[in-house]
Design an enzyme around this catalytic site. Sequence first.
Site, PDB file in Angstrom:
ATOM      1  N   SER A 119       0.804  -0.585   0.257  1.00 20.88           N
ATOM      2  CA  SER A 119      -0.344   0.294  -0.489  1.00 20.88           C
ATOM      3  C   SER A 119       0.918   1.109   0.111  1.00 20.88           C
ATOM      4  O   SER A 119       0.477   1.968  -0.430  1.00 20.88           O
ATOM      5  CB  SER A 119      -0.714   0.667   1.219  1.00 20.88           C
ATOM      6  OG  SER A 119      -1.936  -0.962   1.530  1.00 20.88           O
ATOM      7  N   HIS A 140      -1.031  -2.098  -6.951  1.00 20.38           N
ATOM      8  CA  HIS A 140      -1.207  -2.541  -5.720  1.00 20.38           C
ATOM      9  C   HIS A 140      -2.937  -2.084  -5.759  1.00 20.38           C
ATOM     10  O   HIS A 140      -3.729  -1.245  -6.816  1.00 20.38           O
ATOM     11  CB  HIS A 140      -1.612  -0.721  -5.249  1.00 20.38           C
ATOM     12  CG  HIS A 140      -1.670  -0.196  -4.987  1.00 20.38           C
ATOM     13  ND1 HIS A 140      -2.105   0.974  -3.985  1.00 20.38           N
ATOM     14  CD2 HIS A 140      -2.580  -1.193  -2.942  1.00 20.38           C
ATOM     15  CE1 HIS A 140      -2.290   1.082  -2.704  1.00 20.38           C
ATOM     16  NE2 HIS A 140      -2.556   0.244  -2.390  1.00 20.38           N
ATOM     17  N   GLU A 152      -3.011   0.585  -8.831  1.00 19.36           N
ATOM     18  CA  GLU A 152      -2.000   1.615  -8.988  1.00 19.36           C
ATOM     19  C   GLU A 152      -1.395   0.812  -9.193  1.00 19.36           C
ATOM     20  O   GLU A 152      -0.807  -0.414  -9.094  1.00 19.36           O
ATOM     21  CB  GLU A 152      -1.509   2.017  -7.605  1.00 19.36           C
ATOM     22  CG  GLU A 152      -2.841   3.392  -8.050  1.00 19.36           C
ATOM     23  CD  GLU A 152      -2.136   3.926  -6.386  1.00 19.36           C
ATOM     24  OE1 GLU A 152      -1.936   5.077  -5.853  1.00 19.36           O
ATOM     25  OE2 GLU A 152      -1.570   3.319  -5.251  1.00 19.36           O
ATOM     26  N   ASN A 190      -2.738   6.695  -0.478  1.00 23.03           N
ATOM     27  CA  ASN A 190      -2.723   6.248   0.811  1.00 23.03           C
ATOM     28  C   ASN A 190      -2.393   7.192   1.301  1.00 23.03           C
ATOM     29  O   ASN A 190      -1.766   7.743   1.628  1.00 23.03           O
ATOM     30  CB  ASN A 190      -1.521   5.243   1.098  1.00 23.03           C
ATOM     31  CG  ASN A 190      -3.058   3.767   0.867  1.00 23.03           C
ATOM     32  OD1 ASN A 190      -4.657   4.101   1.841  1.00 23.03           O
ATOM     33  ND2 ASN A 190      -2.736   3.012   0.590  1.00 23.03           N
TER      34      ASN A 190
HETATM   35  P1  NAI Z   1      -4.338  -9.694   6.246  1.00 23.25           P
HETATM   36  O1  NAI Z   1      -3.961  -8.842   7.374  1.00 23.25           O
HETATM   37  O2  NAI Z   1      -5.620  -9.931   5.876  1.00 23.25           O
HETATM   38  O3  NAI Z   1      -3.501 -10.434   5.510  1.00 23.25           O
HETATM   39  C1  NAI Z   1      -1.987 -10.836   5.676  1.00 23.25           C
HETATM   40  C2  NAI Z   1      -1.743 -12.447   5.021  1.00 23.25           C
HETATM   41  O4  NAI Z   1      -0.079 -12.197   5.336  1.00 23.25           O
HETATM   42  C3  NAI Z   1      -2.305 -13.522   6.494  1.00 23.25           C
HETATM   43  O5  NAI Z   1      -2.940 -14.581   6.045  1.00 23.25           O
HETATM   44  C4  NAI Z   1      -0.786 -14.038   6.660  1.00 23.25           C
HETATM   45  O6  NAI Z   1      -0.276 -15.139   7.598  1.00 23.25           O
HETATM   46  C5  NAI Z   1      -0.156 -13.549   5.639  1.00 23.25           C
HETATM   47  N1  NAI Z   1       1.424 -13.738   5.617  1.00 23.25           N
HETATM   48  C6  NAI Z   1       1.904 -12.956   7.203  1.00 23.25           C
HETATM   49  N2  NAI Z   1       3.566 -13.495   6.534  1.00 23.25           N
HETATM   50  C7  NAI Z   1       3.828 -13.893   5.106  1.00 23.25           C
HETATM   51  C8  NAI Z   1       5.098 -13.909   5.237  1.00 23.25           C
HETATM   52  N3  NAI Z   1       6.432 -14.616   5.802  1.00 23.25           N
HETATM   53  N4  NAI Z   1       4.365 -15.531   4.032  1.00 23.25           N
HETATM   54  C9  NAI Z   1       3.388 -15.400   3.919  1.00 23.25           C
HETATM   55  N5  NAI Z   1       2.111 -14.827   3.873  1.00 23.25           N
HETATM   56  C10 NAI Z   1       2.114 -14.088   5.348  1.00 23.25           C
HETATM   57  O7  NAI Z   1      -3.724  -8.193   5.396  1.00 23.25           O
HETATM   58  P2  NAI Z   1      -3.898  -7.595   3.921  1.00 23.25           P
HETATM   59  O8  NAI Z   1      -5.319  -6.283   4.195  1.00 23.25           O
HETATM   60  O9  NAI Z   1      -4.860  -8.541   2.942  1.00 23.25           O
HETATM   61  O10 NAI Z   1      -2.775  -6.771   3.266  1.00 23.25           O
HETATM   62  C11 NAI Z   1      -1.959  -7.522   2.756  1.00 23.25           C
HETATM   63  C12 NAI Z   1      -1.060  -6.586   1.913  1.00 23.25           C
HETATM   64  O11 NAI Z   1      -2.014  -5.514   1.074  1.00 23.25           O
HETATM   65  C13 NAI Z   1       0.114  -5.436   2.817  1.00 23.25           C
HETATM   66  O12 NAI Z   1       0.894  -4.909   2.015  1.00 23.25           O
HETATM   67  C14 NAI Z   1      -1.410  -4.184   2.835  1.00 23.25           C
HETATM   68  O13 NAI Z   1      -0.425  -3.296   2.876  1.00 23.25           O
HETATM   69  C15 NAI Z   1      -1.599  -4.448   1.841  1.00 23.25           C
HETATM   70  N6  NAI Z   1      -3.386  -3.920   1.113  1.00 23.25           N
HETATM   71  C16 NAI Z   1      -4.045  -4.254   2.043  1.00 23.25           C
HETATM   72  C17 NAI Z   1      -5.191  -3.376   1.211  1.00 23.25           C
HETATM   73  C18 NAI Z   1      -6.065  -2.720   2.489  1.00 23.25           C
HETATM   74  O14 NAI Z   1      -7.315  -2.282   3.067  1.00 23.25           O
HETATM   75  N7  NAI Z   1      -6.535  -3.824   3.380  1.00 23.25           N
HETATM   76  C19 NAI Z   1      -5.477  -3.035   0.132  1.00 23.25           C
HETATM   77  C20 NAI Z   1      -4.230  -2.679  -0.451  1.00 23.25           C
HETATM   78  C21 NAI Z   1      -3.308  -3.242  -0.247  1.00 23.25           C
END
Ligand code: NAI
Length: 283
Positions: A119, A140, A152, A190
């Site tokens: 993000s 993104h 993005e 963001n």
């Molecule tokens: P989330 O907390 O829902 O999911 C993250 C997942 O990654 C979890 O299932 C976790 O177990 C896994 N994980 C953590 N470390 C890991 C590793 N070393 N290897 C493999 N899996 C691993 O988080 P979310 O919301 O899905 O965010 C993920 C990414 O997307 C972040 O970089 C975030 O900034 C980005 N993002 C989030 C948005 C949002 O609205 N939540 C929007 C756009 C991008």
Amino acid sequence: MIIKKVMVIGAGQMGSGIAQVCAMNGYDVTLHDLKAEFVERGITGIRKQLKRQVDKGRITNDEMETFLSRISTSVELKNAENVDIVIEAAVENMEVKKNLFAQLDEFAPEHAILATNTSSLPITEIAAVTKRPEKVIGMHFMNPVPVMKLVEIIRGLATSEDVFISVKNMAESLKKIAVEVNDFPGFVSNRILMPMINEAIYTVYEGVASPKDVDEVMRLGMNHPMGPLTLADFIGLDTCLYIMETLHEGFGDDKYRPCPLLRKYVKAGWLGKKSGRGFYTYE
Ligand code: NAI
């Protein structure tokens, strides 16, 4: 470059959404997370989402099963050995991402693109841990991925034109609109959104208004489809904090300092919708 096989790292809100949209548009997808139960949770979420579309008559039951059959699961990064692109959507933490990209660089075939759904974190810095910085790029997506149209696309300093075009074409094949932005903290989305959310948290912290009233003001007064605190809960308060820290560190300006109340909630494990409690409570 022809992209057919996709690996998605992280089966959380974003990773599962990305896997779903890729599978719905004909890609073979490997969904990867640290533990089998995390991947299973992601697949269950995808099934639920698709089932809702079946119920609404948008897709058939057979189509749902076809989409699901295109997704395989993984808990080993070496499963990257036959993919054309990896889209990383693990937590918003530079160390985690650097570690993943260094390993993916070892396992993924030479031609493979390594994309990150970060993000806010600098693509150039993530690319620097690999021996293929020209193939590293930011892709993104917005949350929820199946609904939101924008992607993005962020070039790192070394990203090649071929890779940029392949990723833009892929985003369009997922029926998304791709917008190119430069590699600056928070990109465009963001950099603008998060300070607004942080300011909304400050208004609660300083006792100016309740979360509900802050949201009402922005919804009814500014015509936002949802208030900033509802949106923060939806994004995940941990992710909001990571992004604010990246903006604060990246620009050095005090206006990006994360609100203490945001830190407190994250420390309490109140991460928003995904943990059942944030500014609001969820079933
Ligand atoms: P989330 O907390 O829902 O999911 C993250 C997942 O990654 C979890 O299932 C976790 O177990 C896994 N994980 C953590 N470390 C890991 C590793 N070393 N290897 C493999 N899996 C691993 O988080 P979310 O919301 O899905 O965010 C993920 C990414 O997307 C972040 O970089 C975030 O900034 C980005 N993002 C989030 C948005 C949002 O609205 N939540 C929007 C756009 C991008």
